[in-house]
Design a protein around this motif. Structure first.
Motif, PDB file in Angstrom:
ATOM      1  N   ASP A 179      47.269  37.409  41.592  1.00  0.00           N
ATOM      2  CA  ASP A 179      47.452  37.674  43.008  1.00  0.00           C
ATOM      3  C   ASP A 179      47.714  36.324  43.661  1.00  0.00           C
ATOM      4  OD1 ASP A 179      47.585  39.100  45.365  1.00  0.00           O
ATOM      5  OD2 ASP A 179      45.473  39.654  45.420  1.00  0.00           O
ATOM      6  N   LYS A 180      48.047  36.334  44.934  1.00  0.00           N
ATOM      7  CA  LYS A 180      48.298  35.070  45.626  1.00  0.00           C
ATOM      8  C   LYS A 180      47.068  34.169  45.521  1.00  0.00           C
ATOM      9  CE  LYS A 180      49.755  33.085  49.871  1.00  0.00           C
ATOM     10  NZ  LYS A 180      49.241  32.786  51.127  1.00  0.00           N
ATOM     11  N   ASP A 181      47.238  32.994  44.905  1.00  0.00           N
ATOM     12  CA  ASP A 181      46.175  31.996  44.774  1.00  0.00           C
ATOM     13  C   ASP A 181      44.953  32.478  43.993  1.00  0.00           C
ATOM     14  OD1 ASP A 181      47.692  30.177  46.265  1.00  0.00           O
ATOM     15  OD2 ASP A 181      46.879  30.933  48.144  1.00  0.00           O
ATOM     16  N   LYS A 233      38.048  36.865  36.998  1.00  0.00           N
ATOM     17  CA  LYS A 233      38.976  36.424  38.044  1.00  0.00           C
ATOM     18  C   LYS A 233      38.327  35.358  38.913  1.00  0.00           C
ATOM     19  CE  LYS A 233      41.506  40.763  38.214  1.00  0.00           C
ATOM     20  NZ  LYS A 233      40.912  41.553  37.165  1.00  0.00           N
ATOM     21  N   THR A 234      39.134  34.371  39.288  1.00  0.00           N
ATOM     22  CA  THR A 234      38.669  33.285  40.157  1.00  0.00           C
ATOM     23  C   THR A 234      39.745  32.959  41.189  1.00  0.00           C
ATOM     24  OG1 THR A 234      37.821  31.011  40.236  1.00  0.00           O
ATOM     25  CG2 THR A 234      39.513  31.474  38.593  1.00  0.00           C
ATOM     26  N   ASP A 235      39.306  32.470  42.324  1.00  0.00           N
ATOM     27  CA  ASP A 235      40.255  31.991  43.334  1.00  0.00           C
ATOM     28  C   ASP A 235      40.239  30.470  43.401  1.00  0.00           C
ATOM     29  OD1 ASP A 235      37.796  31.637  44.506  1.00  0.00           O
ATOM     30  OD2 ASP A 235      38.262  32.717  46.333  1.00  0.00           O
ATOM     31  N   GLY A 236      39.621  29.837  42.396  1.00  0.00           N
ATOM     32  CA  GLY A 236      39.551  28.382  42.383  1.00  0.00           C
ATOM     33  C   GLY A 236      38.465  27.902  43.320  1.00  0.00           C
ATOM     34  N   ALA A 237      38.537  26.640  43.673  1.00  0.00           N
ATOM     35  CA  ALA A 237      37.534  26.041  44.549  1.00  0.00           C
ATOM     36  C   ALA A 237      37.709  26.564  45.978  1.00  0.00           C
ATOM     37  CB  ALA A 237      37.668  24.519  44.526  1.00  0.00           C
ATOM     38  N   ASN A 238      36.610  26.892  46.614  1.00  0.00           N
ATOM     39  CA  ASN A 238      36.652  27.369  47.998  1.00  0.00           C
ATOM     40  C   ASN A 238      36.609  26.165  48.937  1.00  0.00           C
ATOM     41  OD1 ASN A 238      36.680  30.130  47.330  1.00  0.00           O
ATOM     42  ND2 ASN A 238      34.510  30.002  46.866  1.00  0.00           N
ATOM     43  N   VAL A 239      37.764  25.550  49.067  1.00  0.00           N
ATOM     44  CA  VAL A 239      37.903  24.348  49.881  1.00  0.00           C
ATOM     45  C   VAL A 239      38.600  24.730  51.188  1.00  0.00           C
ATOM     46  CG1 VAL A 239      38.993  22.074  49.993  1.00  0.00           C
ATOM     47  CG2 VAL A 239      38.103  22.907  47.813  1.00  0.00           C
ATOM     48  N   ILE A 283      43.650  16.729  49.743  1.00  0.00           N
ATOM     49  CA  ILE A 283      42.751  15.863  48.980  1.00  0.00           C
ATOM     50  C   ILE A 283      42.113  16.636  47.818  1.00  0.00           C
ATOM     51  CG2 ILE A 283      40.696  14.394  49.101  1.00  0.00           C
ATOM     52  CD1 ILE A 283      41.204  14.238  52.149  1.00  0.00           C
ATOM     53  N   PHE A 284      41.722  17.884  48.081  1.00  0.00           N
ATOM     54  CA  PHE A 284      41.030  18.724  47.098  1.00  0.00           C
ATOM     55  C   PHE A 284      41.763  20.064  46.941  1.00  0.00           C
ATOM     56  CE2 PHE A 284      37.594  16.447  49.466  1.00  0.00           C
ATOM     57  CZ  PHE A 284      37.209  15.579  48.458  1.00  0.00           C
ATOM     58  N   PRO A 285      42.897  20.093  46.235  1.00  0.00           N
ATOM     59  CA  PRO A 285      43.585  21.375  46.059  1.00  0.00           C
ATOM     60  C   PRO A 285      42.677  22.363  45.316  1.00  0.00           C
ATOM     61  CG  PRO A 285      44.771  19.580  44.948  1.00  0.00           C
ATOM     62  CD  PRO A 285      43.550  18.994  45.566  1.00  0.00           C
ATOM     63  N   ILE A 299      35.450  24.657  37.747  1.00  0.00           N
ATOM     64  CA  ILE A 299      35.394  25.676  38.797  1.00  0.00           C
ATOM     65  C   ILE A 299      35.220  27.066  38.193  1.00  0.00           C
ATOM     66  CG2 ILE A 299      36.697  26.778  40.680  1.00  0.00           C
ATOM     67  CD1 ILE A 299      35.624  23.890  41.294  1.00  0.00           C
ATOM     68  N   VAL A 300      35.892  27.341  37.083  1.00  0.00           N
ATOM     69  CA  VAL A 300      35.768  28.652  36.430  1.00  0.00           C
ATOM     70  C   VAL A 300      34.307  28.905  36.044  1.00  0.00           C
ATOM     71  CG1 VAL A 300      36.383  30.010  34.384  1.00  0.00           C
ATOM     72  CG2 VAL A 300      38.161  28.767  35.626  1.00  0.00           C
ATOM     73  N   ILE A 301      33.676  27.933  35.413  1.00  0.00           N
ATOM     74  CA  ILE A 301      32.264  28.068  35.024  1.00  0.00           C
ATOM     75  C   ILE A 301      31.388  28.204  36.267  1.00  0.00           C
ATOM     76  CG2 ILE A 301      30.296  26.882  33.946  1.00  0.00           C
ATOM     77  CD1 ILE A 301      32.278  27.914  31.854  1.00  0.00           C
ATOM     78  N   HIS A 302      31.636  27.386  37.279  1.00  0.00           N
ATOM     79  CA  HIS A 302      30.850  27.424  38.517  1.00  0.00           C
ATOM     80  C   HIS A 302      30.950  28.787  39.194  1.00  0.00           C
ATOM     81  CE1 HIS A 302      30.006  26.598  42.821  1.00  0.00           C
ATOM     82  NE2 HIS A 302      29.057  25.826  42.299  1.00  0.00           N
ATOM     83  N   ASP A 303      32.165  29.299  39.335  1.00  0.00           N
ATOM     84  CA  ASP A 303      32.348  30.603  39.981  1.00  0.00           C
ATOM     85  C   ASP A 303      31.633  31.713  39.215  1.00  0.00           C
ATOM     86  OD1 ASP A 303      33.879  29.376  41.902  1.00  0.00           O
ATOM     87  OD2 ASP A 303      35.753  30.368  41.362  1.00  0.00           O
TER      88      ASP A 303
END
Length: 110
Positions: free
Chosen positions: A13-15, A35-41, A48-50, A60-64
């Motif tokens: 999906d988008k992002d 499923k992950t959406d990456g870092a919630n920045v 700076i932090f994509p 991030i995958v493990i963290h999520d």
């Protein structure tokens, strides 16, 4: 410290991304299909932090995954450990870890 291999992800999906195969780090195994959406920045900091930077996406995958299991302290600790092992700059590790710890302490009283 366990060696870090990169997760195999596909966009769904988008992002947003989905694991194509199981992904493990140490004792933690994230199942295929997660499923992950990456870092919630916040968007203002994306330059700076994509959110999906390969620099730290493995962590991030493990963290999520751990956050989804409501293991916030472990999630934040693993994020810090993995980012360090990935060679992420110390100031970025500090920013991510501090932001996550504050968020989890405030939102979940942890």
């Amino acid at each position: 410290m366990a060696e870090i291999r990169r997760p195999v992800l596909k966009p769904y999906d988008k992002d947003k991304f989905e694991l194509v195969e199981d992904y493990a780090y140490g004792d933690i195994m994230v199942p295929k299909g997660y499923k992950t959406d990456g870092a919630n920045v916040p968007r203002i900091f994306w330059s700076i932090f994509p959110p999906n930077s390969p620099e730290y996406l493995s962590a991030i995958v493990i963290h999520d995954y751990l956050c989804d299991r409501k293991e916030y302290f472990l999630a934040d600790r693993m994020l810090k450990r993995m980012m360090k092992a990935l060679g992420v700059a110390e100031w970025k590790i500090w920013c991510f870890y501090t932001a996550c710890r504050l968020y989890h302490k405030i939102k979940y009283k942890e």
